[in-house]
Design an enzyme around this catalytic site. Structure first.
Site, PDB file in Angstrom:
ATOM      1  N   ARG C  63      -2.655  -5.230 -72.305  1.00  0.00           N
ATOM      2  CA  ARG C  63      -3.429  -6.464 -72.313  1.00  0.00           C
ATOM      3  C   ARG C  63      -2.657  -7.619 -71.683  1.00  0.00           C
ATOM      4  NH1 ARG C  63      -6.638  -7.912 -77.352  1.00  0.00           N
ATOM      5  NH2 ARG C  63      -6.714  -5.680 -76.974  1.00  0.00           N
ATOM      6  N   THR C  64      -1.440  -7.830 -72.113  1.00  0.00           N
ATOM      7  CA  THR C  64      -0.640  -8.926 -71.576  1.00  0.00           C
ATOM      8  C   THR C  64      -0.351  -8.697 -70.093  1.00  0.00           C
ATOM      9  OG1 THR C  64       0.368  -9.277 -73.740  1.00  0.00           O
ATOM     10  CG2 THR C  64       1.535 -10.167 -71.842  1.00  0.00           C
ATOM     11  N   LYS C  93      19.452   6.020 -66.787  1.00  0.00           N
ATOM     12  CA  LYS C  93      20.823   6.310 -66.373  1.00  0.00           C
ATOM     13  C   LYS C  93      21.824   5.318 -66.959  1.00  0.00           C
ATOM     14  CE  LYS C  93      19.260   8.488 -62.098  1.00  0.00           C
ATOM     15  NZ  LYS C  93      18.811   8.155 -60.730  1.00  0.00           N
ATOM     16  N   ARG C 114       8.593  -7.813 -70.325  1.00  0.00           N
ATOM     17  CA  ARG C 114       8.316  -7.439 -71.708  1.00  0.00           C
ATOM     18  C   ARG C 114       9.423  -6.490 -72.143  1.00  0.00           C
ATOM     19  NH1 ARG C 114       4.027  -8.357 -75.521  1.00  0.00           N
ATOM     20  NH2 ARG C 114       3.989  -6.643 -76.992  1.00  0.00           N
ATOM     21  N   HIS C 142       6.946 -14.868 -77.661  1.00  0.00           N
ATOM     22  CA  HIS C 142       5.885 -14.418 -76.760  1.00  0.00           C
ATOM     23  C   HIS C 142       5.165 -15.703 -76.337  1.00  0.00           C
ATOM     24  CE1 HIS C 142       2.859 -12.269 -74.765  1.00  0.00           C
ATOM     25  NE2 HIS C 142       2.259 -11.650 -75.750  1.00  0.00           N
TER      26      HIS C 142
END
Lengths: 319, 319, 319
Positions: C63-64, C93, C114, C142
């Site tokens: 959604r974001t 890695k 994110r 957020h």
């Protein structure tokens, strides 16, 4: 052609089922798709400039997703995409499909939905303030596949009325053959030969519908005989495990059965010079790659036609 | 520069191997990449407007994928993409790579392919009606990495002829050093110092090729001495497990060995003022982050150069 | 409005925390977002043409991600994207976040990040030569969610000063309510009613901050009474497991507790005619879908507002 190809919910048009399309609508779609082939040959255009498509896939179907995205971009539109909406964080948290659709409708001008549950597309369409295009809802429908199949037949043969179409493979379980068979009854005098092992013959409800609509239908388990005189051979995926299971045969017997429904150069020799072979793809062995170079092998052209058909649908819904 | 950078199959040009590039082609590519840096500085242009690139990754390599996608978008083109084609529903169903490529070629004007199997790019190029760019095929090639490495050397040093290049790390297993070493022999009087623990010294076939082509080659396990007089130090990833395994040493011994091949501020003090340090990245510990601020640390510029090199290749193949 | 919405590192502006925004900056952002609603209504524009945004998601938040991508594309920009950077081959890695950010900054003009770890956005901003927008860093911030929440309140109510806001649900663990509560103290005479079961009452540090800033705060566990006279009811996700765990109650008792904090048509009857109900979504049961048709149910408008707010931020950072 407003309203021509889409069910409506509160004035918004959607593509949920191939059964939405009557003959006039199919012919309008074919004309539009043919025009889109010209647009593709010219390198695309800008008619969907400023429009945004969301592809929301709850199960992977990269081919279908890329075909829709190509169609949108070729018309100058843009795309936001999720390859794997199962991991959509909100879905994990228990959000309903309806809520997810309402949210994504706030981000885009149309939504392509792939979902494992039958009826998901109709549920989405019921709440979406933007067009929903069904890209497959489990055992339900996959209308753009059926439409591109039908378009390819019309495009290759010049007509659909009066054609002799052979459907081959597991006709009990194949979503594409059920849908295509129903759509073919919209046209006149189509003769359908259903070539399958008895254990996976065409589903009874589809056979009943074909007969109710007056289609000429023959059933056989002998593909070699069936292809003589055919205009279109529509091959589908052989799932040997399923054959074996259905027939009670195993191992070599199942392999032998699958072999009898395989398209080979030898079988092609029995097919008329202007006939075509189609397959929704992917194939795993049911068409010998040695057939690919035959000009009658139309399955890669068929896949490519999906872009033109989807361009036509997107343009209709978004303009 | 038609034909300059690509193998052809049926008239379609591809980038499958760095070995396709001779000196003239490399120099043309460098000139084009240099021009693309100007395009980037100006905010991109529109020369690939209307062109569509598919990035088809059968294993994750987000960096390479994003670099290609950035290159395409900076030139005004568009992208369709799959991050994880292993889950390509068709691949799961057993579809051949060749079929997948034929289908995707119906959706896009070029395909960037990443695949875990050596030779996959050549197989794809053999059937694709559009250009295929190899973005790594397992132990095989990763030509755009080699080309951006070489471009960075030329860009930073002004020439390649006569340079003293030290390659450091696991030279037995590193795809990038094998490919770069071969490419360097296209130039004149390049001196290569191969600095590695004995157990992971440069692969014998590459050493043989270097000598056959008349390159001056020195092998050493003493990095501190090797860097004196070097123009370029090409560091690669240390895999301590592999060192330990190869040498029979374990624990502290392996750590000590890795430490001797690490680039630190102290080692930088032994390097000339106009020399550069490269690394294909990611690094895990083999370059001390304290080195990052040193203007001779060119590895982030190197990563960025990948975009310009890929822009040059895409423009060449698609125009 | 240069510098208005962003922390700076070496002259580059970032959006790391909602706390960067003072009243003047918030009001400028609201004005810009309101203008962006007009741009959306007009079908987007081209002001970010030639600009490229990278969305780098180390955990799924479709959604974001889609909201940011929609915002960028609606302004004529382009996007490169990774849905699942956990599988970023370089991260596997062992590459540091800082190195990954430096590399991706070479491909794009801004990065939306994110990441599951608190502080990740600040670490990214510290090394990025391009703007970083925090799209959630674990238990940290957020900020674009908080900003769109606040924008929605201002947009729906015409002001924020003097409003009576009820926050409902698990106020102990909800990142969005902590952030929004702090932001509300930037305005005057806001009255906050914190409606939660005692076991998950608002975190002590947030309560202390609210009181230190002079906010009027009431705590209650009776939602039915709390909504009388409210202007805004901000509902959050009920996690019954957590309620049950926190309270020591289980099974039916937990269900009963959750039921008391649920928004139903009956509860809506107690709410004023001009009040609104917000929810950051996804919801799982804490708002009865029967409430959706109520014009005071503003949560889908709220989600949609995220696009306009993100357009405003992107335009500010990239122009």
């Amino acid at each position: 052609m407003p309203g021509s190809a889409a069910a409506t919910t509160s004035g918004v048009r959607h593509v949920v089922s191939a059964q939405q399309f009557d003959r006039a609508r199919l012919e309008a779609l074919f004309a539009a798709a043919r025009q889109m082939e010209g647009v593709l040959a010219a390198g695309g255009d800008d008619r969907l400039r400023g429009r945004l498509l969301a592809t929301l896939f709850y199960e992977p179907s990269t081919r279908t997703r890329l075909s829709f995205e190509s169609a949108m971009l070729r018309l100058g539109g843009q795309v936001i995409s999720t390859e794997n909406a199962r991991d959509f964080s909100s879905a994990i948290k228990g959000e309903s499909l309806e809520d997810s659709i309402r949210i994504v409708a706030g981000y885009a001008d149309a939504i392509v939905l792939r979902h494992p549950e039958e009826g998901a597309a109709a549920r989405a369409a019921a709440v979406a303030p933007v067009p929903v295009l069904n890209a497959g809802d489990g055992p339900g429908e996959h209308p753009t596949q059926s439409l591109l199949d039908l378009y390819t037949i019309e495009r290759e043969m010049g007509r659909i009325d009066g054609l002799r179409v052979v459907m081959v493979g597991d006709l009990a379980h194949g979503r594409t053959v059920h849908s295509l068979a129903r759509l073919l009854t919209v046209f006149e005098r189509v003769h359908l030969t259903l070539a399958a092992p008895a254990a996976v013959r065409m589903r009874a409800d589809v056979r009943a519908l074909l007969r109710a609509r007056g289609a000429e239908v023959t059933e056989t388990d002998d593909l070699r005989t069936a292809v003589a005189g055919a205009d279109v051979v529509y091959q589908t995926r052989l799932q040997r495990e399923r054959f074996a299971e259905s027939t009670g045969e195993e191992g070599e017997a199942a392999v032998g059965l699958a072999e009898r429904f395989r398209i080979t150069p030898e079988l092609m020799a029995r097919l008329g010079p202007r006939a075509i072979v189609l397959h929704p793809l992917p194939r795993v062995g049911e068409i010998d790659p040695a057939v690919d170079a035959d000009p009658r092998a139309a399955y890669f052209r068929q896949a490519r036609n999906g872009v033109a058909v989807r361009m036509a649908l997107l343009a209709e819904l978004l303009l």
